[in-house]
Write an enzyme that holds these catalytic residues in place. Sequence first.
Site, PDB file in Angstrom:
ATOM      1  N   ASP A  21       0.825  -1.208   0.000  1.00  0.00           N
ATOM      2  CA  ASP A  21       0.000   0.000   0.000  1.00  0.00           C
ATOM      3  C   ASP A  21       0.863   1.263   0.000  1.00  0.00           C
ATOM      4  OD1 ASP A  21      -2.377   1.379  -0.026  1.00  0.00           O
ATOM      5  OD2 ASP A  21      -2.704   1.255   2.135  1.00  0.00           O
ATOM      6  N   HIS A  38       2.326   3.341  -8.920  1.00  0.00           N
ATOM      7  CA  HIS A  38       2.155   1.909  -9.215  1.00  0.00           C
ATOM      8  C   HIS A  38       3.354   1.406 -10.029  1.00  0.00           C
ATOM      9  CE1 HIS A  38      -1.736   2.257  -7.535  1.00  0.00           C
ATOM     10  NE2 HIS A  38      -2.307   2.860  -8.553  1.00  0.00           N
ATOM     11  N   LEU A 132      10.737 -20.268  -5.050  1.00  0.00           N
ATOM     12  CA  LEU A 132       9.684 -19.478  -4.384  1.00  0.00           C
ATOM     13  C   LEU A 132       8.350 -19.572  -5.120  1.00  0.00           C
ATOM     14  CD1 LEU A 132       8.869 -17.117  -2.357  1.00  0.00           C
ATOM     15  CD2 LEU A 132       9.551 -15.562  -4.194  1.00  0.00           C
TER      16      LEU A 132
HETATM   17  C1  IPE Z   1      -5.439  -2.734  -0.197  1.00  0.00           C
HETATM   18  O1  IPE Z   1      -5.077  -1.407  -0.414  1.00  0.00           O
HETATM   19  C2  IPE Z   1      -5.470  -3.466  -1.485  1.00  0.00           C
HETATM   20  C3  IPE Z   1      -4.168  -3.667  -2.129  1.00  0.00           C
HETATM   21  C4  IPE Z   1      -3.008  -3.379  -1.624  1.00  0.00           C
HETATM   22  C5  IPE Z   1      -4.225  -4.270  -3.436  1.00  0.00           C
HETATM   23  P1  IPE Z   1      -6.166  -0.268  -0.535  1.00  0.00           P
HETATM   24  O2  IPE Z   1      -5.435   1.011  -0.679  1.00  0.00           O
HETATM   25  O3  IPE Z   1      -7.143  -0.579  -1.591  1.00  0.00           O
HETATM   26  O4  IPE Z   1      -6.870  -0.377   0.873  1.00  0.00           O
HETATM   27  P2  IPE Z   1      -7.870   0.609   1.636  1.00  0.00           P
HETATM   28  O5  IPE Z   1      -9.069   0.775   0.789  1.00  0.00           O
HETATM   29  O6  IPE Z   1      -7.156   1.901   1.839  1.00  0.00           O
HETATM   30  O7  IPE Z   1      -8.138  -0.075   2.932  1.00  0.00           O
HETATM   31  C1  IPE Z   2      -1.547   0.261  -3.352  1.00  0.00           C
HETATM   32  O1  IPE Z   2      -1.359   1.622  -3.394  1.00  0.00           O
HETATM   33  C2  IPE Z   2      -1.811  -0.323  -4.729  1.00  0.00           C
HETATM   34  C3  IPE Z   2      -3.186  -0.770  -4.954  1.00  0.00           C
HETATM   35  C4  IPE Z   2      -4.148  -0.748  -4.064  1.00  0.00           C
HETATM   36  C5  IPE Z   2      -3.493  -1.289  -6.267  1.00  0.00           C
HETATM   37  P1  IPE Z   2      -2.564   2.646  -3.401  1.00  0.00           P
HETATM   38  O2  IPE Z   2      -2.931   2.928  -4.808  1.00  0.00           O
HETATM   39  O3  IPE Z   2      -3.660   2.187  -2.536  1.00  0.00           O
HETATM   40  O4  IPE Z   2      -1.873   3.936  -2.762  1.00  0.00           O
HETATM   41  P2  IPE Z   2      -2.464   4.920  -1.675  1.00  0.00           P
HETATM   42  O5  IPE Z   2      -2.931   4.075  -0.532  1.00  0.00           O
HETATM   43  O6  IPE Z   2      -3.592   5.662  -2.309  1.00  0.00           O
HETATM   44  O7  IPE Z   2      -1.332   5.803  -1.308  1.00  0.00           O
HETATM   45 MG    MG Z   3      -4.089   2.378  -0.573  1.00  0.00          MG
END
Ligand code: IPE
Ligand code: IPE
Ligand code: MG
Length: 247
Positions: A21, A38, A132
């Site tokens: 995240d 990303h 892995l």
């Molecule tokens: C969780 O991250 C999903 C992934 C890392 C793929 P999100 O950014 O979507 O989670 P929330 O919505 O903030 O909890």
């Molecule tokens: C995690 O990073 C990747 C996915 C959920 C696909 P985010 O896109 O949720 O990044 P933040 O949480 O908005 O910073």
């Molecule tokens: Mg996120």
Amino acid sequence: MSFKEKIDSKRLPKHIAIIMDGNGRWAKQRGEFRVFGHENGVSSVREVSEACTELGIQYLTLYAFSTENWNRPKYEVTALMELLVKTIHSELKTLNENKIKLLAIGDIESLEENCKNELREAIQITAGNTGLNLVLALSYSSRWEITNAAKCLALEIKSGKIDPEQISQEVFEKFLNTSEMPDPELLIRTSGEYRISNFLLWQIAYAELYFTPKLWPDFRKEDLYEAIVDFQNRERRFGMTSEQLNP
Ligand code: IPE
Ligand code: IPE
Ligand code: MG
């Protein structure tokens, strides 16, 4: 002493799961679009896969796209899918060189056609690898997985293959996407959020949880080693007392 040197190679977790995240915030801090975050997160995936391979970890599960992530703006969803296809394609050679076996959990059928094809092909090509197991959670959410398992189990009962009296935790688990895998022992979440976001709810019943403020694109091997050292310093009691474990 670096964290790597502090790792006890005889007490490694068999399965590490990561909620990757913070990509969006990482990009925003740099005045860039979320997709830039990303794209940079891919380097971190490479780093942790390499680190797990070097350590001899058996399973690494990465939460790459949740059921709820479908609700993001369409352009971000499209960009994430394109990045997935591109990355699987470009990393295939490295996966094979490192003997990494690619697997996927989640509602794979819901992915776009080209994405599904790329994924299936990579899974097939790496199927014989013995290193892995790299598990991508795609269009995954735990409630989807558990509901789906209940549905499949109900169908088996309806067709007379299973007697409801036979249902046990072991039987139920066979219907989860993770039926062939050990439960994660260590769950890491980056970006300073303290939540699970519908990830492996059944499987993490006794996992050690590790939260770090690092944003995913900044996560490097040393960060993984630090999490493993932290894991190894914990006493996993599984309901028992410390005295029982250390007589
Ligand atoms: C969780 O991250 C999903 C992934 C890392 C793929 P999100 O950014 O979507 O989670 P929330 O919505 O903030 O909890
Ligand atoms: C995690 O990073 C990747 C996915 C959920 C696909 P985010 O896109 O949720 O990044 P933040 O949480 O908005 O910073
Ligand atoms: Mg996120």
